[in-house]
Design a protein around this motif. Structure first.
Motif, mmCIF file in Angstrom:
data_model
loop_
_atom_site.group_PDB
_atom_site.id
_atom_site.type_symbol
_atom_site.label_atom_id
_atom_site.label_comp_id
_atom_site.label_asym_id
_atom_site.label_seq_id
_atom_site.Cartn_x
_atom_site.Cartn_y
_atom_site.Cartn_z
ATOM 1 N N SER B 28 -34.510 4.451 -11.566
ATOM 2 C CA SER B 28 -33.920 3.449 -12.030
ATOM 3 C C SER B 28 -34.913 2.827 -13.135
ATOM 4 C CB SER B 28 -33.775 2.349 -11.135
ATOM 5 O OG SER B 28 -32.880 1.313 -11.888
ATOM 6 N N PRO B 29 -34.869 2.479 -14.499
ATOM 7 C CA PRO B 29 -32.966 2.571 -14.865
ATOM 8 C C PRO B 29 -33.016 4.109 -15.213
ATOM 9 C CG PRO B 29 -34.593 1.660 -16.542
ATOM 10 C CD PRO B 29 -35.502 1.829 -15.336
ATOM 11 N N PHE B 30 -31.862 4.450 -15.010
ATOM 12 C CA PHE B 30 -31.249 5.709 -15.227
ATOM 13 C C PHE B 30 -30.835 5.937 -16.579
ATOM 14 C CE2 PHE B 30 -29.321 9.687 -13.953
ATOM 15 C CZ PHE B 30 -28.092 9.798 -14.966
ATOM 16 N N SER B 31 -31.405 7.233 -17.186
ATOM 17 C CA SER B 31 -30.869 7.636 -18.556
ATOM 18 C C SER B 31 -29.959 8.952 -18.488
ATOM 19 C CB SER B 31 -32.149 8.045 -19.468
ATOM 20 O OG SER B 31 -31.697 8.324 -20.602
ATOM 21 N N ASN B 32 -30.374 9.827 -17.880
ATOM 22 C CA ASN B 32 -29.443 11.093 -17.919
ATOM 23 C C ASN B 32 -29.954 12.071 -16.683
ATOM 24 O OD1 ASN B 32 -31.362 13.222 -18.754
ATOM 25 N ND2 ASN B 32 -31.274 12.133 -20.685
ATOM 26 N N LEU B 33 -29.204 12.901 -16.255
ATOM 27 C CA LEU B 33 -29.497 13.777 -15.104
ATOM 28 C C LEU B 33 -29.367 15.584 -15.653
ATOM 29 C CD1 LEU B 33 -28.688 13.529 -11.333
ATOM 30 C CD2 LEU B 33 -28.069 15.615 -12.566
ATOM 31 N N ARG B 34 -30.248 16.114 -15.398
ATOM 32 C CA ARG B 34 -30.022 17.503 -15.914
ATOM 33 C C ARG B 34 -30.016 18.428 -14.855
ATOM 34 N NH1 ARG B 34 -30.411 18.614 -21.320
ATOM 35 N NH2 ARG B 34 -31.397 16.900 -22.399
ATOM 36 N N TRP B 35 -29.247 19.451 -14.727
ATOM 37 C CA TRP B 35 -29.468 20.612 -13.748
ATOM 38 C C TRP B 35 -30.276 21.901 -14.183
ATOM 39 C CZ3 TRP B 35 -28.946 20.704 -8.395
ATOM 40 C CH2 TRP B 35 -28.197 19.759 -7.878
ATOM 41 N N TYR B 36 -31.320 22.305 -13.762
ATOM 42 C CA TYR B 36 -31.905 23.519 -14.328
ATOM 43 C C TYR B 36 -31.720 24.766 -13.384
ATOM 44 C CZ TYR B 36 -34.327 20.931 -18.008
ATOM 45 O OH TYR B 36 -34.711 20.114 -19.163
ATOM 46 N N LYS B 37 -31.734 25.964 -13.922
ATOM 47 C CA LYS B 37 -31.589 26.971 -12.951
ATOM 48 C C LYS B 37 -32.994 27.850 -13.398
ATOM 49 C CE LYS B 37 -29.225 31.479 -12.528
ATOM 50 N NZ LYS B 37 -28.416 32.370 -13.068
ATOM 51 N N GLN B 38 -33.662 28.038 -12.110
ATOM 52 C CA GLN B 38 -34.657 28.870 -12.266
ATOM 53 C C GLN B 38 -34.819 30.290 -11.844
ATOM 54 O OE1 GLN B 38 -38.404 27.153 -10.960
ATOM 55 N NE2 GLN B 38 -39.836 28.394 -12.351
ATOM 56 N N ASP B 39 -34.722 31.408 -12.562
ATOM 57 C CA ASP B 39 -34.778 32.607 -11.935
ATOM 58 C C ASP B 39 -35.972 32.935 -11.302
ATOM 59 O OD1 ASP B 39 -32.527 33.790 -14.271
ATOM 60 O OD2 ASP B 39 -32.085 33.532 -12.451
ATOM 61 N N THR B 40 -36.368 33.841 -10.386
ATOM 62 C CA THR B 40 -37.367 34.093 -9.714
ATOM 63 C C THR B 40 -38.554 34.642 -10.918
ATOM 64 O OG1 THR B 40 -36.458 34.630 -7.826
ATOM 65 C CG2 THR B 40 -38.448 35.679 -7.943
ATOM 66 N N GLY B 41 -39.784 33.922 -10.966
ATOM 67 C CA GLY B 41 -40.593 34.408 -11.843
ATOM 68 C C GLY B 41 -40.543 34.285 -13.251
ATOM 69 N N ARG B 42 -39.482 33.144 -13.544
ATOM 70 C CA ARG B 42 -39.057 32.777 -14.861
ATOM 71 C C ARG B 42 -39.218 31.188 -15.140
ATOM 72 N NH1 ARG B 42 -36.250 37.238 -17.089
ATOM 73 N NH2 ARG B 42 -36.386 36.142 -19.080
ATOM 74 N N GLY B 43 -39.227 30.828 -16.234
ATOM 75 C CA GLY B 43 -39.156 29.416 -16.382
ATOM 76 C C GLY B 43 -37.671 28.868 -16.229
ATOM 77 N N PRO B 44 -37.706 27.394 -15.703
ATOM 78 C CA PRO B 44 -36.256 26.835 -15.895
ATOM 79 C C PRO B 44 -35.471 26.864 -16.993
ATOM 80 C CG PRO B 44 -37.921 25.325 -14.646
ATOM 81 C CD PRO B 44 -38.521 26.548 -15.591
ATOM 82 N N VAL B 45 -34.111 26.871 -16.961
ATOM 83 C CA VAL B 45 -33.271 26.824 -18.050
ATOM 84 C C VAL B 45 -32.350 25.700 -17.837
ATOM 85 C CG1 VAL B 45 -31.637 28.092 -19.609
ATOM 86 C CG2 VAL B 45 -33.849 29.069 -18.525
ATOM 87 N N SER B 46 -31.808 24.979 -18.899
ATOM 88 C CA SER B 46 -30.976 23.839 -18.465
ATOM 89 C C SER B 46 -29.570 24.334 -18.514
ATOM 90 C CB SER B 46 -31.087 22.820 -19.500
ATOM 91 O OG SER B 46 -30.277 22.125 -19.546
ATOM 92 N N LEU B 47 -28.712 23.740 -17.365
ATOM 93 C CA LEU B 47 -27.413 24.379 -17.291
ATOM 94 C C LEU B 47 -26.536 23.134 -17.706
ATOM 95 C CD1 LEU B 47 -27.450 25.526 -13.520
ATOM 96 C CD2 LEU B 47 -27.207 26.867 -15.576
ATOM 97 N N THR B 48 -26.740 21.913 -17.270
ATOM 98 C CA THR B 48 -25.954 20.585 -17.791
ATOM 99 C C THR B 48 -26.718 19.506 -17.847
ATOM 100 O OG1 THR B 48 -25.426 19.968 -15.568
ATOM 101 C CG2 THR B 48 -24.151 21.739 -16.400
ATOM 102 N N ILE B 49 -26.339 18.633 -18.702
ATOM 103 C CA ILE B 49 -26.688 17.252 -18.831
ATOM 104 C C ILE B 49 -25.607 16.567 -18.822
ATOM 105 C CG2 ILE B 49 -26.315 17.116 -21.301
ATOM 106 C CD1 ILE B 49 -28.882 15.284 -21.423
#
Lengths: 113, 112
Positions: B28-49
């Protein structure tokens, strides 16, 4: 596509060695970050930078320093590597102010013996 | 203290099945929420905001929901595929500065 490139995917160093991890982004992003990722602890912020020659400490800066001499390049430096710095290091960049999407590099897995 | 808790920590499902991952936050205070997907051995990639006013957002077979009142978000994966095997990380942004709080992630394994 945005590309964040980390110089080394895998490194093995000895205790006490100086380690440089390089990160370059090609999208003219203002913000750059260094995280470490450990099992059970998630991603933790080491340092970040909003502009050239500017740096801010994150949550776990001890034992690390950074350099940002050019907008596209952000380097993480371990002055004297220790075994507890064995980890996956992730560089990220983002555009503008506030909390934009992070674009991550592929990661650098560092092992300190 | 700002925290983001994800559950379950790990999950195994059969290919073709649906699953739902949970994210509870106290940021708090909240701005936004993101989900990231991280494949094994890779960097995370944004799915949704998702911002405060949004309840649902889809990205292909991924659907994220947000309940700002209860401070909960979920990521629903429909008709899972082997390529969905990854870690999914929930990241909540403060409505001030450039502060992000990361969840510990859910490790999903899809088996044939």
């Amino acid at each position: 596509d945005v590309k964040v490139t980390q110089s080394s995917r895998y490194l093995v160093k000895r205790t006490g060695e100086k380690v440089f991890l390089e990160c370059v982004q090609d999208m003219d992003h203002e913000n750059m970050f260094w995280y470490r990722q450990d099992p059970g602890l998630g991603l933790r912020l080491i340092y970040f930078s909003y502009d050239v020659k500017m740096k801010e400490k994150g949550d776990i800066p001890e034992g690390y320093s950074v350099s940002r001499e050019k907008k596209e390049r952000f380097s993480l430096i371990l002055e004297s590597a220790s075994t507890n710095q064995t980890s996956m290091y992730l560089c990220a960049s983002s555009f503008g102010t506030g909390t934009g999407e992070l674009f991550f590099g592929e990661g650098s897995r560092l092992t300190v013996l | 203290k700002n925290q983001v808790e994800q559950s379950p920590q790990s999950l195994i499902i059969l290919e073709g099945k649906n699953c739902t991952l949970q994210c509870n936050y106290t940021v708090s205070p909240f701005s936004n929420l993101r989900w990231y997907k991280q494949d094994t051995g890779r960097g995370p990639v944004s799915l949704t905001i998702m911002t405060f006013s949004e309840n649902t957002k889809s990205n292909g077979r991924y659907t994220a929901t947000l309940d700002a009142d209860t401070k909960q978000s979920s990521l629903h994966i429909t008709a899972s595929q082997l390529s969905d095997s990854a870690s999914y990380i929930c990241v909540v942004s403060l409505n001030a500065g450039n502060m992000l709080t990361f969840g510990g992630g859910t490790r999903l394994m899809v088996k044939p």
